[in-house]
Write an enzyme that holds these catalytic residues in place. Structure first.
Site, PDB file in Angstrom:
ATOM      1  N   ARG A  40     -77.411  -6.998  -2.940  1.00 27.53           N
ATOM      2  CA  ARG A  40     -78.920  -7.637  -2.501  1.00 27.53           C
ATOM      3  C   ARG A  40     -79.435  -8.554  -3.689  1.00 27.53           C
ATOM      4  NH1 ARG A  40     -81.628  -3.345   1.687  1.00 27.53           N
ATOM      5  NH2 ARG A  40     -81.035  -4.243   3.518  1.00 27.53           N
TER       6      ARG A  40
ATOM      7  N   LYS B  97     -78.108   7.345  13.162  1.00 22.48           N
ATOM      8  CA  LYS B  97     -79.084   7.813  13.970  1.00 22.48           C
ATOM      9  C   LYS B  97     -79.262   6.892  15.087  1.00 22.48           C
ATOM     10  CE  LYS B  97     -82.430  10.502  12.082  1.00 22.48           C
ATOM     11  NZ  LYS B  97     -83.679  10.560  11.413  1.00 22.48           N
TER      12      LYS B  97
ATOM     13  N   GLY C  14     -77.110  -2.408   5.508  1.00 26.82           N
ATOM     14  CA  GLY C  14     -76.859  -2.073   3.947  1.00 26.82           C
ATOM     15  C   GLY C  14     -75.559  -1.138   3.965  1.00 26.82           C
TER      16      GLY C  14
ATOM     17  N   GLY D  94     -82.205  -3.773   9.915  1.00 22.13           N
ATOM     18  CA  GLY D  94     -83.242  -3.617  10.807  1.00 22.13           C
ATOM     19  C   GLY D  94     -83.814  -5.064  11.127  1.00 22.13           C
TER      20      GLY D  94
HETATM   21  P1  ADP Z   1     -76.392   0.824   8.048  1.00 22.77           P
HETATM   22  O1  ADP Z   1     -77.173   0.851   6.739  1.00 22.77           O
HETATM   23  O2  ADP Z   1     -75.262  -0.313   8.136  1.00 22.77           O
HETATM   24  O3  ADP Z   1     -77.495   0.062   9.015  1.00 22.77           O
HETATM   25  P2  ADP Z   1     -76.759   3.361   8.847  1.00 22.77           P
HETATM   26  O4  ADP Z   1     -77.598   3.498   7.770  1.00 22.77           O
HETATM   27  O5  ADP Z   1     -77.412   3.517  10.190  1.00 22.77           O
HETATM   28  O6  ADP Z   1     -75.738   1.936   8.800  1.00 22.77           O
HETATM   29  O7  ADP Z   1     -75.699   4.451   8.829  1.00 22.77           O
HETATM   30  C1  ADP Z   1     -74.673   4.617   7.692  1.00 22.77           C
HETATM   31  C2  ADP Z   1     -74.228   6.106   7.554  1.00 22.77           C
HETATM   32  O8  ADP Z   1     -74.211   6.701   8.835  1.00 22.77           O
HETATM   33  C3  ADP Z   1     -73.329   6.259   6.700  1.00 22.77           C
HETATM   34  O9  ADP Z   1     -73.690   6.909   5.663  1.00 22.77           O
HETATM   35  C4  ADP Z   1     -72.379   7.177   7.378  1.00 22.77           C
HETATM   36  O10 ADP Z   1     -71.507   8.170   6.549  1.00 22.77           O
HETATM   37  C5  ADP Z   1     -73.108   7.742   8.374  1.00 22.77           C
HETATM   38  N1  ADP Z   1     -72.365   8.323   9.732  1.00 22.77           N
HETATM   39  C6  ADP Z   1     -71.430   7.320  10.454  1.00 22.77           C
HETATM   40  N2  ADP Z   1     -70.738   8.131  11.164  1.00 22.77           N
HETATM   41  C7  ADP Z   1     -71.202   9.336  11.232  1.00 22.77           C
HETATM   42  C8  ADP Z   1     -70.890  10.677  12.087  1.00 22.77           C
HETATM   43  N3  ADP Z   1     -70.011  10.690  12.914  1.00 22.77           N
HETATM   44  N4  ADP Z   1     -71.600  11.641  11.744  1.00 22.77           N
HETATM   45  C9  ADP Z   1     -72.521  11.589  10.551  1.00 22.77           C
HETATM   46  N5  ADP Z   1     -72.846  10.633   9.711  1.00 22.77           N
HETATM   47  C10 ADP Z   1     -72.065   9.284  10.200  1.00 22.77           C
HETATM   48 MG    MG Z   2     -78.155   2.550   5.898  1.00 23.60          MG
END
Ligand code: ADP
Ligand code: MG
Length: 393
Positions: free
Chosen positions: A37, A197, A348, A371
């Site tokens: 970023r 989540k 991210g 988001g």
């Molecule tokens: P982004 O930042 O791309 O929006 P998120 O923050 O929503 O993505 O999610 C990323 C996290 O989700 C990572 O740290 C990853 O380890 C976790 N994750 C992915 N699959 C699982 C799983 N099956 N169980 C627990 N955590 C998970």
């Molecule tokens: Mg994230």
């Protein structure tokens, strides 16, 4: 009508410009972990500096509710200076005496970085007094923080109501690229969602689903959906309070567009060196948890991605930080990279995964916003972009 003015529409020389960047980067032991970023933000800052403006940069970092020294932007200023090759001076204050003094002392071409905007009470409430103080620091505001424009805060909306404001080049490129998913999107339109989540993303899943042809779901969030579908998911990440709402999604008019994993990499605990094996969805042993999508799912997801006309991906397919649970994210990333349609990745962790795999140059657009990109795709108005309209003559 133009949606917003840009740097091409305004005089910059000799002006004091406040730039809202998105410098919300991960910190590791007080140092910048991933500087993606920062590198993206520097293009705009370089340009303002070269135009002879006094450049005042602001950003939030993390989610402090008051002053928290662990979330100071000082390490960010340090990394910015290293990357930019000119000094970026950190100011130990956001809008108070220290900030006013630093701005007054700055010369044309100087770059200063104010302290974390969320150290100020009222930032997230878009407090009018705080917005006045941001506006008082400058005679032009440049909104360049794409990752923050979905929030109506004092440093994203309030300030832009009070002082002439334009969209920065990074914001323009994000909005232009991602707008390709609105209106006449190239079909088939495939959205891939994963990450931790479902509660973070359920609203988006709901409103995005009707616009898409196929939605592939992996990551931690797929287990709440699988459980709502009646499958046994062991000790996988599940948000029980979301089950009813998620269930409605599955049986809704567009429920058939949702594709869940048919196999899973299950582990006996949440650890890098956990014992793990491939199981069919629904066969996760008691006490075990799903930490990645399985090879059969990778195959079927890839078959949907390859011929797509447009693909948007947010959220890793598994715990990609650990090698044992990286294959799902890696193979899906390769499928996205190999797709000839318009491909964008936002978020991210998703962006970090793509760079870790060396595939960042193989997608059409790598977004700095998670988001915000999802909200843009669902057709929602982004308050930090909307507010810029008022300055278009
Ligand atoms: P982004 O930042 O791309 O929006 P998120 O923050 O929503 O993505 O999610 C990323 C996290 O989700 C990572 O740290 C990853 O380890 C976790 N994750 C992915 N699959 C699982 C799983 N099956 N169980 C627990 N955590 C998970
Ligand atoms: Mg994230």
């Amino acid at each position: 009508m133009k949606r917003f003015l840009t740097l091409d529409d305004v005089e910059l020389t000799g002006r004091t410009v406040l730039v809202r960047s998105d410098l919300n980067v991960p910190l590791d032991d007080g140092e910048v972990g991933d500087d993606f970023r920062i590198r993206m933000a520097l293009g705009t800052i370089d340009r303002l500096r070269a135009s002879g403006a006094r450049v005042v940069v602001c950003s939030h970092l993390g989610r402090p509710t008051g002053v928290d020294p662990a979330l100071s932007l000082a390490p960010v200023a340090e990394r910015m200076s290293e990357l930019a090759g000119y000094p970026v001076t950190h100011v130990a204050g956001t809008v108070g005496e220290a900030a006013i003094k630093a701005v007054n002392l700055a010369s044309a071409g100087d770059v200063i970085l104010l302290e974390n905007t969320r150290f100020e009470q009222g930032e997230t409430e878009n407090d009018p007094t705080l917005a006045d103080r941001f506006a008082g620091l400058c005679d032009l505001f440049v909104q360049d923080a794409f990752g923050s424009v979905h929030r109506a805060h004092a440093s994203t909306v309030g300030v832009a109501e009070r002082v002439k404001s334009v969209a920065g080049p990074l914001l323009v490129s994000e909005v232009e690229s991602l707008s390709r998913f609105l209106g006449d999107t190239e079909r088939p339109y495939v959205v891939i969602l994963g990450g931790a989540k479902i509660s973070d993303k359920l609203a988006v899943v709901k409103s995005l689903l009707p616009r898409t042809d196929t939605m592939l779901i992996g990551g931690g969030m797929c287990f709440t959906l699988m459980k709502a579908d009646g499958l046994d998911v062991g000790s996988s990440l599940v948000e029980d309070d979301m089950l009813d709402e998620v269930g409605e999604l599955l049986v809704g008019a567009d429920g058939h567009k949702l594709r869940l994993p048919s196999d899973i990499i299950a582990a006996d605990r949440f650890a890098e060196d956990a014992r793990h094996r491939i199981v069919s969805a629904g066969d996760i042993p008691d006490g075990w948890m799903g930490l990645d999508i399985g090879p059969e799912t990778v195959e079927s997801f890839s078959r949907a991605i390859t011929p797509a006309g447009s693909v948007f991906w947010n959220g890793p397919m598994g715990v990609f930080e650990w090698a044992a649970f990286r294959a799902g994210t890696e193979k899906v990333a390769q499928a996205v990279a190999g797709c000839a349609g318009f491909t964008a990745v936002g978020g991210g962790d998703s962006a970090a995964a793509l760079r870790m795999l060396g595939l960042e140059d193989r997608v059409s657009h790598l977004s700095t916003g998670g988001g915000a990109s999802l909200e843009l795709l669902e057709g929602a108005e982004l308050p930090g972009v909307e507010v810029l309209k008022r300055w278009v003559e």
